[in-house]
Enzyme design. Structure first.
Site, short mmCIF file in Angstrom:
data_model
loop_
_atom_site.label_atom_id
_atom_site.label_comp_id
_atom_site.label_asym_id
_atom_site.label_seq_id
_atom_site.Cartn_x
_atom_site.Cartn_y
_atom_site.Cartn_z
N GLN A 177 2.45 -10.08 -4.61
CA GLN A 177 1.60 -10.67 -3.56
C GLN A 177 0.26 -11.06 -4.15
OE1 GLN A 177 1.61 -8.40 0.42
NE2 GLN A 177 2.08 -6.88 -1.10
N ASN A 178 0.02 -10.62 -5.39
CA ASN A 178 -1.31 -10.81 -5.96
C ASN A 178 -1.53 -12.25 -6.40
OD1 ASN A 178 -1.68 -8.18 -5.43
ND2 ASN A 178 -1.33 -7.46 -7.52
N ASP A 202 -4.08 -12.95 -8.57
CA ASP A 202 -5.10 -12.78 -9.60
C ASP A 202 -4.66 -13.14 -11.01
OD1 ASP A 202 -3.39 -10.65 -10.25
OD2 ASP A 202 -4.64 -9.15 -9.27
N HIS A 248 2.27 -15.17 -2.88
CA HIS A 248 1.10 -15.67 -2.15
C HIS A 248 0.28 -16.65 -2.97
CE1 HIS A 248 1.17 -12.03 0.82
NE2 HIS A 248 2.05 -12.94 1.11
N GLY A 272 1.93 -0.37 -5.25
CA GLY A 272 0.57 -0.73 -4.84
C GLY A 272 0.48 -1.71 -3.70
N ALA A 317 -0.75 4.98 -3.94
CA ALA A 317 -1.77 6.02 -3.78
C ALA A 317 -1.46 6.93 -2.60
CB ALA A 317 -3.13 5.37 -3.61
P1 NAD Z 1 -3.37 -3.76 0.56
O1 NAD Z 1 -4.83 -3.78 0.25
O2 NAD Z 1 -2.95 -3.96 1.96
O3 NAD Z 1 -2.75 -2.36 0.07
C1 NAD Z 1 -2.96 -1.85 -1.24
C2 NAD Z 1 -2.19 -0.56 -1.36
O4 NAD Z 1 -2.27 -0.10 -2.69
C3 NAD Z 1 -2.73 0.56 -0.44
O5 NAD Z 1 -1.62 1.25 0.11
C4 NAD Z 1 -3.53 1.44 -1.43
O6 NAD Z 1 -3.55 2.79 -1.02
C5 NAD Z 1 -2.72 1.27 -2.69
N1 NAD Z 1 -3.47 1.42 -3.94
C6 NAD Z 1 -4.74 1.03 -4.22
N2 NAD Z 1 -5.03 1.28 -5.51
C7 NAD Z 1 -3.93 1.87 -6.05
C8 NAD Z 1 -3.60 2.34 -7.36
N3 NAD Z 1 -4.47 2.29 -8.36
N4 NAD Z 1 -2.37 2.87 -7.56
C9 NAD Z 1 -1.47 2.94 -6.54
N5 NAD Z 1 -1.72 2.50 -5.29
C10 NAD Z 1 -2.93 1.95 -5.04
O7 NAD Z 1 -2.68 -4.79 -0.42
P2 NAD Z 1 -1.36 -5.63 -0.24
O8 NAD Z 1 -0.31 -4.79 0.39
O9 NAD Z 1 -1.09 -6.27 -1.56
O10 NAD Z 1 -1.75 -6.75 0.81
C11 NAD Z 1 -2.98 -7.46 0.63
C12 NAD Z 1 -2.86 -8.96 0.63
O11 NAD Z 1 -4.08 -9.47 0.08
C13 NAD Z 1 -1.81 -9.49 -0.27
O12 NAD Z 1 -1.19 -10.47 0.44
C14 NAD Z 1 -2.51 -10.10 -1.47
O13 NAD Z 1 -2.11 -11.44 -1.64
C15 NAD Z 1 -3.97 -10.16 -1.12
N6 NAD Z 1 -4.86 -9.51 -2.12
C16 NAD Z 1 -4.66 -9.76 -3.44
C17 NAD Z 1 -5.47 -9.17 -4.37
C18 NAD Z 1 -5.19 -9.46 -5.83
O14 NAD Z 1 -4.64 -10.50 -6.14
N7 NAD Z 1 -5.53 -8.55 -6.72
C19 NAD Z 1 -6.50 -8.31 -3.98
C20 NAD Z 1 -6.71 -8.09 -2.61
C21 NAD Z 1 -5.86 -8.70 -1.69
#
Ligand code: NAD
Length: 266
Positions: free
Chosen positions: A108-109, A111, A126, A201, A229
């Protein structure tokens, strides 16, 4: 760290025929990118930012110029992706791919960190924040092909598709925007092929991505293992078989190492 569950997962992975991984913002928090719904998440800390993000797609449809002006005048929600580097979790998934165990990552990322870590079998569900996409013909372009700052300063926004001249938007799939059809289809095919799914994650709150584990659950014998987490709706709804609770940057390298060892022993 739950060593027993890591060994169980390594055994499951080593014995799998077609393993895939689903990843979310949690795999990138250890690279310094905040997630949305974790304790330090962007939405958790700033609910107003969430409301604004829900408007992006409608704004692009109504007024592509204003969409780009707003995007370029405000700093990106989740930071500058060009300088951020993958962490040990991304590299561990790449190792499992090289080992021939992991056949696909569906993320979904937005980045680019799986790409930077070298993942080759990757579907960016995404989209990618470093690319632009044409909604009319589906063409994608690296962002650096367009000098967006120059277009902004010269009042020449939006950028236009080089193929069909329609206005371009970010490749990122905004809230309310349909997932590009080819990504939906390819992801679904992978889910239908897999006999093991690692879900890493993600809070499993964003649909339709969150329906992919449900889809896998429909088929007998598919193992669904979460690395997160904390518990998620997949844990609580018994969609996943088990949760390895902790940081993906710590658990995934251990899992990759143990899986390799087990395969070596066979
Ligand atoms: P979310 O923020 O809804 O959930 C993240 C999950 O990961 C949570 O359950 C959290 O407890 C867990 N988590 C956080 N750090 C962790 C770690 N180090 N190890 C294990 N677990 C960990 O994210 P989502 O479910 O991906 O949904 C968010 C939406 O926003 C996605 O559609 C995505 O496209 C977008 N998004 C992307 C980025 C990115 O590209 N890095 C960042 C923020 C949001």
């Amino acid at each position: 760290m739950n060593t027993e569950l890591i060994s169980r997962a390594a055994e499951d992975l080593a014995g799998s025929g077609y393993a895939i991984a689903l990843t979310g913002a949690g795999v990138s928090t250890e690279s310094g990118i905040p997630d949305f719904r974790g304790p330090n998440g962007i939405w958790t800390k700033n609910p107003e930012a969430e409301k604004k993000a829900y408007r992006s797609y409608a704004l692009f449809r109504a007024d592509p110029r204003q969409y780009w002006e707003e995007r370029l005048s405000a700093p990106g929600l989740v930071g500058d992706f060009t300088t951020i580097m993958p962490n040990s979790g991304h590299y561990a998934l790449r190792e499992l791919e090289k080992e021939g165990v992991l056949r696909q990552v569906i993320t979904q990322n937005i980045d680019s960190l799986h790409l930077k870590a070298g993942s080759e079998k990757l579907l960016e569900y995404h989209g990618n924040a470093l690319k632009l996409r044409c909604l009319a013909c589906g063409s994608r372009y690296p962002q650096e092909e367009f000098n967006l700052d120059h277009l902004f300063k010269k009042n020449l926004l939006p950028p236009f598709c080089l193929n069909c001249q329609a206005p371009l938007k970010s490749d990122v799939v905004h809230f309310g925007e349909p997932i590009p059809a080819e990504l939906m289809q390819l992801s679904l095919l992978e889910v239908q092929k897999c006999d093991l799914m690692l879900v890493c994650g993600t809070s499993a709150a964003v649909y339709p991505f969150a329906s992919l584990p449900m889809e896998a659950r429909q088929r007998r014998g598919v193992k669904i293992i979460e690395v997160n987490a904390g518990p998620t709706p997949l844990t609580e709804g018994n969609i996943s078989d088990y949760l390895i609770q902790g940081k993906t940057g710590e658990i995934l390298p251990r899992l990759a190492e143990e899986t390799k060892k087990m395969r070596g022993e066979v």
